[in-house]
Design a protein around this motif. Structure first.
Motif, PDB file in Angstrom:
ATOM      1  N   GLY A  30       0.812  -1.215   0.000  1.00  0.00           N
ATOM      2  CA  GLY A  30       0.000   0.000   0.000  1.00  0.00           C
ATOM      3  C   GLY A  30       0.844   1.263   0.000  1.00  0.00           C
ATOM      4  O   GLY A  30       0.571   2.205  -0.745  1.00  0.00           O
ATOM      5  N   LEU A  31       1.872   1.300   0.828  1.00  0.00           N
ATOM      6  CA  LEU A  31       2.737   2.481   0.871  1.00  0.00           C
ATOM      7  C   LEU A  31       3.555   2.626  -0.410  1.00  0.00           C
ATOM      8  O   LEU A  31       3.772   3.738  -0.890  1.00  0.00           O
ATOM      9  CB  LEU A  31       3.663   2.403   2.086  1.00  0.00           C
ATOM     10  CG  LEU A  31       2.977   2.570   3.433  1.00  0.00           C
ATOM     11  CD1 LEU A  31       3.975   2.360   4.565  1.00  0.00           C
ATOM     12  CD2 LEU A  31       2.313   3.926   3.556  1.00  0.00           C
ATOM     13  N   SER A  32       4.009   1.522  -0.970  1.00  0.00           N
ATOM     14  CA  SER A  32       4.745   1.580  -2.237  1.00  0.00           C
ATOM     15  C   SER A  32       3.867   2.121  -3.355  1.00  0.00           C
ATOM     16  O   SER A  32       4.306   2.956  -4.158  1.00  0.00           O
ATOM     17  CB  SER A  32       5.253   0.188  -2.617  1.00  0.00           C
ATOM     18  OG  SER A  32       6.107  -0.308  -1.640  1.00  0.00           O
ATOM     19  N   THR A  33       2.634   1.657  -3.410  1.00  0.00           N
ATOM     20  CA  THR A  33       1.705   2.145  -4.430  1.00  0.00           C
ATOM     21  C   THR A  33       1.424   3.626  -4.231  1.00  0.00           C
ATOM     22  O   THR A  33       1.329   4.382  -5.201  1.00  0.00           O
ATOM     23  CB  THR A  33       0.396   1.344  -4.371  1.00  0.00           C
ATOM     24  OG1 THR A  33       0.698  -0.036  -4.478  1.00  0.00           O
ATOM     25  CG2 THR A  33      -0.539   1.731  -5.484  1.00  0.00           C
ATOM     26  N   GLU A  34       1.326   4.052  -2.979  1.00  0.00           N
ATOM     27  CA  GLU A  34       1.100   5.468  -2.687  1.00  0.00           C
ATOM     28  C   GLU A  34       2.279   6.314  -3.158  1.00  0.00           C
ATOM     29  O   GLU A  34       2.091   7.385  -3.752  1.00  0.00           O
ATOM     30  CB  GLU A  34       0.887   5.653  -1.191  1.00  0.00           C
ATOM     31  CG  GLU A  34       0.511   7.057  -0.800  1.00  0.00           C
ATOM     32  CD  GLU A  34       0.148   7.176   0.668  1.00  0.00           C
ATOM     33  OE1 GLU A  34       0.236   8.296   1.184  1.00  0.00           O
ATOM     34  OE2 GLU A  34      -0.227   6.168   1.278  1.00  0.00           O
ATOM     35  N   LEU A  42      -6.530   5.826   0.410  1.00  0.00           N
ATOM     36  CA  LEU A  42      -7.981   5.999   0.383  1.00  0.00           C
ATOM     37  C   LEU A  42      -8.473   6.549  -0.952  1.00  0.00           C
ATOM     38  O   LEU A  42      -9.522   6.132  -1.460  1.00  0.00           O
ATOM     39  CB  LEU A  42      -8.415   6.921   1.521  1.00  0.00           C
ATOM     40  CG  LEU A  42      -8.253   6.364   2.935  1.00  0.00           C
ATOM     41  CD1 LEU A  42      -8.634   7.423   3.967  1.00  0.00           C
ATOM     42  CD2 LEU A  42      -9.065   5.118   3.109  1.00  0.00           C
ATOM     43  N   SER A  43      -7.735   7.480  -1.546  1.00  0.00           N
ATOM     44  CA  SER A  43      -8.167   8.028  -2.842  1.00  0.00           C
ATOM     45  C   SER A  43      -8.003   6.985  -3.949  1.00  0.00           C
ATOM     46  O   SER A  43      -8.770   6.993  -4.916  1.00  0.00           O
ATOM     47  CB  SER A  43      -7.401   9.293  -3.182  1.00  0.00           C
ATOM     48  OG  SER A  43      -6.040   9.030  -3.396  1.00  0.00           O
ATOM     49  N   GLN A  44      -7.059   6.090  -3.807  1.00  0.00           N
ATOM     50  CA  GLN A  44      -6.926   5.016  -4.792  1.00  0.00           C
ATOM     51  C   GLN A  44      -8.132   4.084  -4.749  1.00  0.00           C
ATOM     52  O   GLN A  44      -8.537   3.543  -5.780  1.00  0.00           O
ATOM     53  CB  GLN A  44      -5.655   4.204  -4.523  1.00  0.00           C
ATOM     54  CG  GLN A  44      -4.388   4.933  -4.829  1.00  0.00           C
ATOM     55  CD  GLN A  44      -3.168   4.109  -4.496  1.00  0.00           C
ATOM     56  OE1 GLN A  44      -3.200   2.880  -4.584  1.00  0.00           O
ATOM     57  NE2 GLN A  44      -2.103   4.775  -4.097  1.00  0.00           N
ATOM     58  N   MET A  45      -8.684   3.906  -3.567  1.00  0.00           N
ATOM     59  CA  MET A  45      -9.869   3.053  -3.423  1.00  0.00           C
ATOM     60  C   MET A  45     -11.156   3.815  -3.706  1.00  0.00           C
ATOM     61  O   MET A  45     -12.234   3.246  -3.674  1.00  0.00           O
ATOM     62  CB  MET A  45      -9.923   2.461  -2.015  1.00  0.00           C
ATOM     63  CG  MET A  45      -8.803   1.507  -1.720  1.00  0.00           C
ATOM     64  SD  MET A  45      -8.955   0.607  -0.171  1.00  0.00           S
ATOM     65  CE  MET A  45      -9.139   1.901   1.016  1.00  0.00           C
TER      66      MET A  45
END
Length: 48
Positions: A30-34, A42-45
């Motif tokens: 999750g942090l890598s994707t961010e 949250l905005s990705q979801m």
């Protein structure tokens, strides 16, 4: 002869170890994707 293998489900060390490992992988992914996208998790979801 009785089966002497321990259960792998429920609150046993085997299950808790894998639960912790998968949770750590989820946080790192999750942090890598961010970092790569510049959007919060949250905005990705679509929640933020």
């Amino acid at each position: 002869m009785a089966d002497k293998t321990q259960p792998r489900f429920g609150f046993v060390n085997f299950a808790e170890t894998w639960n912790g490992r998968l949770a750590m992988m989820g946080v790192v992914i999750g942090l890598s994707t961010e970092l790569l996208t510049g959007q919060s998790i949250l905005s990705q979801m679509g929640l933020g």
